[in-house]
Design a protein around this motif. Structure first.
Motif, mmCIF file in Angstrom:
data_model
loop_
_atom_site.group_PDB
_atom_site.id
_atom_site.type_symbol
_atom_site.label_atom_id
_atom_site.label_comp_id
_atom_site.label_asym_id
_atom_site.label_seq_id
_atom_site.Cartn_x
_atom_site.Cartn_y
_atom_site.Cartn_z
ATOM 1 N N VAL A 222 41.149 45.058 49.630
ATOM 2 C CA VAL A 222 42.078 45.441 50.303
ATOM 3 C C VAL A 222 42.418 44.320 51.467
ATOM 4 O O VAL A 222 41.624 44.266 52.220
ATOM 5 C CB VAL A 222 41.897 47.001 51.249
ATOM 6 C CG1 VAL A 222 43.284 47.059 51.843
ATOM 7 C CG2 VAL A 222 41.463 47.984 50.370
ATOM 8 N N GLU B 117 39.268 47.076 43.819
ATOM 9 C CA GLU B 117 40.558 45.932 44.496
ATOM 10 C C GLU B 117 39.916 45.606 45.999
ATOM 11 O O GLU B 117 39.317 46.461 46.748
ATOM 12 C CB GLU B 117 41.801 46.542 44.714
ATOM 13 C CG GLU B 117 42.585 46.640 43.453
ATOM 14 C CD GLU B 117 44.337 46.760 43.669
ATOM 15 O OE1 GLU B 117 44.815 45.956 43.671
ATOM 16 O OE2 GLU B 117 44.632 48.017 43.649
ATOM 17 N N ALA C 114 46.729 46.868 48.659
ATOM 18 C CA ALA C 114 46.134 47.338 47.339
ATOM 19 C C ALA C 114 46.530 48.605 46.737
ATOM 20 O O ALA C 114 47.136 49.375 47.794
ATOM 21 C CB ALA C 114 44.569 47.194 47.675
ATOM 22 N N ASN D 266 44.160 53.497 47.471
ATOM 23 C CA ASN D 266 44.089 52.792 48.783
ATOM 24 C C ASN D 266 44.921 53.584 49.751
ATOM 25 O O ASN D 266 46.111 53.852 49.583
ATOM 26 C CB ASN D 266 44.652 51.334 48.646
ATOM 27 C CG ASN D 266 44.626 50.580 49.942
ATOM 28 O OD1 ASN D 266 43.954 50.972 51.007
ATOM 29 N ND2 ASN D 266 45.546 49.915 50.133
ATOM 30 N N GLY E 276 46.897 46.790 39.160
ATOM 31 C CA GLY E 276 45.855 46.477 40.127
ATOM 32 C C GLY E 276 45.387 45.197 40.164
ATOM 33 O O GLY E 276 45.412 44.405 39.262
#
Length: 387
Positions: free
Chosen positions: A165, A163, A170, A189, A147
């Motif tokens: 996006v 994360e 992601a 995600n 990630g």
């Protein structure tokens, strides 16, 4: 996403695969209903104090601030993470930038476990662990998660990695790990990927009271993690200028779309800093009135991340652009900062000299502070106590 054997055994957070449906009392956010109104700082703040950061270790730019008890943790460029007292006295570095053992490359995203007096620094594929005395206590490798994590939060005795996006790309919204690196839960995600000439990045998490909040630019919901549940906290309503999942041009972005960069929340207010129609904007929700206000606009690139802020009518100083929220037994606070040179320039300007603030004595105190600063001094923190 590349799954490892460990990840195959993981179930999504508390066995809830999709994020929760909104509840009836969730507040809807529609920028088209924002009222433009100059809200003075004194309308939301009881006081403002200034904390000059000791200049023994130079700071070019502050990236993040966390206030804990009598300490100020300040991540900065180019030196990494510094620890100061609440009066601005330099106490120690927390780790240092480099490529050696226990050294990080960036050190801009970090979180604090105040109960155990520990600091966790997120840096690419590792989480570096230190105590408040700058002893390196090891690192947690997270490269197997595959990630591109941007934010880290210590919450409910675990670490949450977020994360950003970016154009739908992601693997996760977040991953929860324990302090040994064991994965506890994940939120994948769910955004579809799309091509775009512009990459959109932003802050994506914050904490308030007993809740951890996360969001992204393409999801209609700002979620909270509370009491082992995922609950909608705010909803972005449908409106014309919302960022689309499409390949927009720079011109379309500059002249049309609403793009939130950062969100901060207190008990009574929700602050949103965003770009729209070539302006950087400071807006906030008054929860009691249930009304959003756009309080200031700017075209200055320096206002990109935290907006132009609130007009400071308390002491006539620079606008206050909040960067961090925290609460203590003494009340609720917002923290911001300014360059020492910018502060002294303002205090020598006609704007300051002609200002008639709420507290004339505070104007004199600010003038004394500015006269004590040197152009090479470190930035000055601004600490605002909310009403």
């Amino acid at each position: 996403m590349k799954n490892t054997g460990a990840i195959l055994l993981i179930f999504v957070f508390f066995s809830c695969s999709p994020e929760k449906e909104p509840e009836e009392d969730v507040f809807y956010i529609n920028p088209e209903t924002f009222q433009e109104k100059e809200i003075m700082l004194s309308e939301i703040a009881a006081s403002i104090d200034y904390i000059p950061l000791e200049s023994t270790h130079p700071i070019q730019h502050i990236m993040n601030i966390i206030s804990v008890d009598s300490f100020l943790f300040v991540s900065n460029f180019p030196d990494g993470l510094h620890l100061y007292s609440k009066t601005g006295a330099f106490l120690t570095k927390i780790g240092k930038r480099g490529n050696g053992p226990g050294e990080y490359q960036f050190g801009t995203s970090f979180t604090v476990d105040n109960k155990n007096k520990l600091v966790y620094i997120l840096d690419k594929n590792n989480i570096y662990k230190y105590n408040f005395q700058n002893q390196f206590l090891g690192n947690i490798a997270i490269k197997n998660l595959n990630g591109n994590f941007r934010d880290i939060e210590f919450y409910s005795d675990h670490l949450f990695l977020f994360e950003t996006v970016n154009n739908g790309y992601a693997n996760y919204k977040w991953v929860e790990v324990d302090t040994l690196g064991k994965v506890i839960s994940i939120q994948p995600n769910s955004n579809p990927q799309f091509e775009c000439k512009i990459g959109f990045r932003s802050d994506c998490s914050y904490k308030i009271a007993n809740s951890l909040i996360y969001w992204d630019k393409y999801n209609d919901t700002i979620f909270q993690i509370k009491d082992q549940k995922i609950i909608p906290r705010y909803l972005w309503d449908n409106w014309e200028n919302k960022l689309p999942r499409a390949n927009i041009t720079p011109g379309q972005y500059e002249n049309f779309y609403f793009d939130p960069w950062s969100i901060i929340e207190s008990k009574d207010f929700l602050f949103i800093f965003y770009h729209e129609n070539q302006n950087y904007n400071t807006a906030f929700l008054d929860k009691k009135e249930r009304q959003f206000y756009v309080v200031n606009k700017s075209t200055d690139e320096n206002d990109r991340y935290n907006g132009p802020g609130f007009t400071n009518d308390i002491d006539g100083g620079l606008n206050f652009a909040p960067m961090e929220y925290y609460s203590s037994s003494e009340g609720e606070y917002l923290t911001g900062w300014n360059f020492a040179t910018k502060l002294t320039e303002h205090l020598h300007s006609s704007i300051f000299k002609n200002a008639d603030p709420k507290h004339a004595e505070k104007k004199k105190e600010l003038e004394q502070l500015a006269n004590s600063l040197d152009e090479n001094d470190n930035p000055v923190l601004m600490l605002v106590k909310l009403k």
